[in-house]
Design a protein around this motif. Sequence first.
Motif, mmCIF file in Angstrom:
data_model
loop_
_atom_site.group_PDB
_atom_site.id
_atom_site.type_symbol
_atom_site.label_atom_id
_atom_site.label_comp_id
_atom_site.label_asym_id
_atom_site.label_seq_id
_atom_site.Cartn_x
_atom_site.Cartn_y
_atom_site.Cartn_z
ATOM 1 N N ARG A 179 0.868 -1.101 0.026
ATOM 2 C CA ARG A 179 0.003 -0.068 0.003
ATOM 3 C C ARG A 179 0.872 1.127 0.209
ATOM 4 N NH1 ARG A 179 -4.468 0.068 4.402
ATOM 5 N NH2 ARG A 179 -4.290 2.207 4.276
ATOM 6 N N TYR A 182 1.755 2.987 3.188
ATOM 7 C CA TYR A 182 2.791 2.412 4.056
ATOM 8 C C TYR A 182 4.328 3.216 3.675
ATOM 9 C CZ TYR A 182 -0.561 -1.090 5.238
ATOM 10 O OH TYR A 182 -1.781 -1.764 5.573
ATOM 11 N N ALA A 204 5.251 -6.469 4.659
ATOM 12 C CA ALA A 204 3.916 -6.129 3.924
ATOM 13 C C ALA A 204 3.749 -7.198 2.636
ATOM 14 C CB ALA A 204 3.807 -4.889 3.370
ATOM 15 N N TYR A 279 -1.122 -11.146 8.542
ATOM 16 C CA TYR A 279 -1.591 -9.994 9.401
ATOM 17 C C TYR A 279 -2.899 -9.565 8.972
ATOM 18 C CZ TYR A 279 0.240 -7.168 5.392
ATOM 19 O OH TYR A 279 0.506 -6.784 4.039
ATOM 20 N N ALA A 280 -3.661 -9.009 9.969
ATOM 21 C CA ALA A 280 -5.081 -8.635 9.441
ATOM 22 C C ALA A 280 -5.185 -7.113 9.148
ATOM 23 C CB ALA A 280 -6.078 -8.856 10.547
ATOM 24 N N GLU A 281 -5.622 -6.497 8.174
ATOM 25 C CA GLU A 281 -5.602 -5.243 7.660
ATOM 26 C C GLU A 281 -6.286 -4.352 8.662
ATOM 27 O OE1 GLU A 281 -4.636 -3.213 5.144
ATOM 28 O OE2 GLU A 281 -3.479 -4.831 3.846
ATOM 29 N N PRO B 95 -0.146 -2.906 9.723
ATOM 30 C CA PRO B 95 -0.661 -3.957 10.375
ATOM 31 C C PRO B 95 0.077 -4.954 11.122
ATOM 32 C CG PRO B 95 -0.990 -4.007 8.213
ATOM 33 C CD PRO B 95 -0.317 -2.726 8.225
ATOM 34 N N TRP B 96 1.292 -5.114 10.689
ATOM 35 C CA TRP B 96 2.088 -6.397 11.133
ATOM 36 C C TRP B 96 2.877 -5.611 12.291
ATOM 37 C CZ3 TRP B 96 2.802 -4.127 6.493
ATOM 38 C CH2 TRP B 96 3.802 -3.291 6.497
ATOM 39 N N LYS B 139 -2.167 -4.930 18.143
ATOM 40 C CA LYS B 139 -2.021 -4.697 16.575
ATOM 41 C C LYS B 139 -3.235 -4.040 16.135
ATOM 42 C CE LYS B 139 1.552 -7.442 15.714
ATOM 43 N NZ LYS B 139 1.227 -9.108 15.276
ATOM 44 N N ALA B 141 -5.377 -4.149 13.734
ATOM 45 C CA ALA B 141 -6.475 -4.941 13.769
ATOM 46 C C ALA B 141 -7.513 -4.926 15.141
ATOM 47 C CB ALA B 141 -6.294 -6.229 13.194
ATOM 48 N N LYS B 148 -7.286 3.669 16.643
ATOM 49 C CA LYS B 148 -6.111 3.817 15.440
ATOM 50 C C LYS B 148 -5.562 5.207 15.116
ATOM 51 C CE LYS B 148 -8.047 -0.047 13.405
ATOM 52 N NZ LYS B 148 -8.951 -0.570 12.336
#
Lengths: 281, 296
Positions: A179, A182, A204, A279-281, B95-96, B139, B141, B148
């Motif tokens: 994305r 990022y 990512a 990973y979850a967005e 997100p990670w 995280k 999410a 956020k």
Amino acid sequence: MSDEMKERIKAIAASVAFLGLFLLAWNVFVTAQNGPAADMDPELAALLGPQAKGQSALPTPGEVGAEIWSHVTNPFYDAGPNDKGIGIQLAYSIARVLTGFGLAALIAIPLGFLIGMSRLAERALNPYIQLLKPVSPLAWMPLALYTIKDSEISSIFVIFICSIWPMLLNTIFGVASVRRDYLNVARTLEVTPLRTAFRVILPAAAPTILTGMRISIGIAWLVIVAAEMLVGGTGIGYFVWNEWNNLSITGVISAIFFIGLVGMVLDLILGQAARLVAYAE
Amino acid sequence: MDARKKILKIEGLERRFPAPDGKGETQVFGDLWFDVKEGEFVCLIGHSGCGKTTLLNIMAGLDKASGGHVLADGFNVEKPALDRAVIFQGHALMPWMTALGNIDFAVASRWPGWSRDERRAQCQKFIDLVHLTGSEDKKPAQLSGGMKQRVGIARALAIEPKILLMDEPFSALDALTRGSLQDELLGIVAARNQTSFMITHDIDEAILLADRIVLMTNGPEARVCEIVENTLPKGRNRSDMHTHPNYYPMRNHLIEFLVNRSKSFKQELAARSYDPKSPPTVRPGAPSDRPNKVAS
Ligand SMILES: Nc1ncnc2c1ncn2[C@@H]1O[C@H](COP(=O)(O)OP(=O)(O)O)[C@@H](O)[C@H]1O
Ligand SMILES: [Mg+2]
């Protein structure tokens, strides 16, 4: 008991029932073919083997089960070039697959990274990748044997060439579709290109790259059996071919079982690795 | 006249994009002139599509202008820099990484020589500031939309930027969450005397937060219509802002702009003189608070 648990137990019960039905049907089919022995010329009977005695060409599930069990209990015996335990043969195949796959990953992932970061490189190289990707890896075998002149390295090369495409394409795609947000965050923080590559782009793109690796190892495991049938010598593919030459259908079926088992384990390992980087967005 | 230093200057800024039909170029905006002074909070309002995000990206150094320039602290903005922090329209958290990880990524970029403990202390300070204590290891999410964006605010502030640039940071949040985040941001910005520039299309948000409000007309070829000085005194808060006699004059002026004048600015221009280099400054106020218009 939770609904989730109930569902699972039901699924396991259905699996076991399905297996039972399948084995039963197999057994009935084979024993039905085992009619009374016909009068036949003894020479012809010797040539035809068990079929001449009115027996089915297929073994019963029990015979296959006994064969599998004998392999499990004694997997690593070595009684000469044509008679090695299935453990040894599988180890040869796995070693080839991991070597070819590992080399492919070593090249495909960094290369895919560089191509994915540049729209120009992506566009320039895409036609070649699209041309080479659909070529059956076995079509490379004569070329490999001719140029490398070593059957061992040739089969590793074939694994290499078939594993490289899914990993390369997925890495390119994963890196190219990171994305913009990022990357902009990294830019506003004046992050160096190398740190951006490792801290932003790699994590990512990792799930997409892992998917490519998973596809690759699946294909590699499919191809190694065929490659070893062609090249011979060692490995599970050669084992299958050898059992067929010995007219041992029991041996062939038990080998199929082990090939499936190993393929499943390889896929499970990469599936677990994929979960680590998801990973979850 | 405000004697504070102009820390951000937009001078004759223009951005063109290739036209959708492939022939020529369309100008999204042009001839933009305005500034942001040290410690000031400036909002820019305009309709969707008039080029606000494009403008902010140029100010951040993420996009290039087709003409004119942005001066930050006297230097021409050519690329992003750590003294201009950006809060993005989407939260843009990785997100990670955990909430703490996201903030630490920024802090480690700002001060590469710092030890783990120093970075951790800096992160914690800003996590506490935006009331996220206890959610450090979650995280994105696992966080609500408001949380956020709080991480986004903490990440931007933790690098202690000279200028905070914000692109509709609260537009994706529900009204209640937006309100409490506006209050928090107002408090933080005031306490730190943080120079800030925010894009919004929420009129009440602009009245609450901004010292001055830049009005941008509709695109293509958007212009700065005028600059509205907030006539509500500092120390505003959401609960009693609307009781001030200047609240409705301010609000009505901004609504009138968004509903009518933003569309018909070209006709309006034909009827009066307009110097793009110093757009008129307007002080909407109650009748007792005249004069209404002062030259800038
Ligand atoms: N990369 C681009 N290429 C072409 N046109 C663009 C590009 N980015 C933005 N635009 C156009 O510029 C205009 C302004 O976009 P934007 O800055 O996102 O507006 P806003 O943030 O005010 O809603 C839009 O009409 C959009 O189509
Ligand atoms: Mg926008």
